[in-house]
Design an enzyme around this catalytic site. Sequence first.
Site, short mmCIF file in Angstrom:
data_model
loop_
_atom_site.label_atom_id
_atom_site.label_comp_id
_atom_site.label_asym_id
_atom_site.label_seq_id
_atom_site.Cartn_x
_atom_site.Cartn_y
_atom_site.Cartn_z
CG ASN A 36 -1.85 -1.16 1.30
OD1 ASN A 36 -2.15 -1.79 0.29
ND2 ASN A 36 -2.33 -1.47 2.49
CE1 TYR A 95 -6.57 -7.04 3.36
CE2 TYR A 95 -4.77 -7.93 2.06
CZ TYR A 95 -5.58 -6.87 2.41
OH TYR A 95 -5.42 -5.65 1.80
NE ARG A 135 0.42 -12.43 6.12
CZ ARG A 135 0.78 -11.24 6.62
NH1 ARG A 135 0.17 -10.77 7.68
NH2 ARG A 135 1.73 -10.54 6.06
CG ASN A 191 1.66 -2.05 10.49
OD1 ASN A 191 0.64 -1.91 11.16
ND2 ASN A 191 1.64 -2.04 9.18
NE ARG A 209 -2.26 -4.71 11.95
CZ ARG A 209 -1.90 -3.48 12.31
NH1 ARG A 209 -1.19 -3.28 13.42
NH2 ARG A 209 -2.23 -2.45 11.56
N GLY A 264 -4.18 8.18 15.56
CA GLY A 264 -5.55 7.99 15.11
C GLY A 264 -6.23 9.28 14.70
CB ALA A 306 -5.99 4.86 8.06
N GLY A 307 -3.02 4.02 8.09
CA GLY A 307 -1.65 4.26 8.50
C GLY A 307 -0.66 4.16 7.36
CG ASP A 308 -0.49 0.60 5.27
OD1 ASP A 308 0.27 0.48 6.25
OD2 ASP A 308 -1.31 -0.27 4.94
#
Length: 310
Positions: free
Chosen positions: A39, A91, A107, A171, A173, A233, A263-265
């Site tokens: 992205n 995904y 994945r 990032n 996860r 945010g 959004a963050g990307d």
Amino acid sequence: MTGPQRSQRIVCFGECMIELSRVPDQEMWSISFGGDCANVAIYCARLGLETHFMSATGQDPYSASMRAFLTAEGVCDDLLLVHHDRLPGLYAIQTDASGERTFTYWRDSSAARGFHEVEGSAQALQNASEADVFYLSGITLSLFDRNYRAQIAELARSVRARGGHVAFDGNYRARGWADPAAAREAVASMAGHCSIALPTFDDERALHGDTHEDQAIRRWHDAGVDLVVLKVGAEGAVVSSKDGTAERVPIAQPRDAYDTTGAGDSFNAGFLSAYLAGATALEAAAAGNRLAGEVVMHPGAIIPAEAMPV
């Protein structure tokens, strides 16, 4: 702090996956492609940077479509290798009424995870070491074992030693890691090679238990990062230079999000593109806010090109 002003070559290293997203108000799903570093690569290319995406795909029809999708966006595929025994990851996105998203992944044996197995991967790393900007994320690190992460860290060290930028988004996860301790170790091993950190406070809180933004910012600076841009945010971002100067950059026109995917990307791409074009860090953060603010008004990670803010 002002960014460089000459033309920059950026290499984004990560995974591009098949993206399934629900068609609004219908019992149907659409297929696209996405992944955090992919992205960033797409938005950087749209914003005028010479952008290369380093990863691996399969040799199946979906992989061919993925490569065509990236190159149509202006992303160079010379570092996008082909794994002959693996398929791309996949995904699915679901969003709630407030636009917050949840993901389901397939994945574990994706082609990107086997990048280091592909003939030509060592040469790709060498080519990437000559980039002006090397971009990666905590998700990138989660694809590989400790030994290969050490090779990636050496690549980052080489870029920074040459005077280039290493930009990193933590990032975090949790599903990508055996446990939080493994993630903390991997991120810490990379942090010392980064010149620009682009973390999100929610991730920092989840991984490190931070209760205040200053804790996250100080940890990155203590690791050796020159410029920290902490995404907070709907409140925008906090920009901090190594001398301790920090300033909040609010979102100029807050809106109710439709889908926060990407959004963050998109913020990271908007920030880097502006900063590398010579904007100050504060101006670049405002540019990141503008792009992310538009992205959250559309479904999926990649918005139509015509919706890009001017």
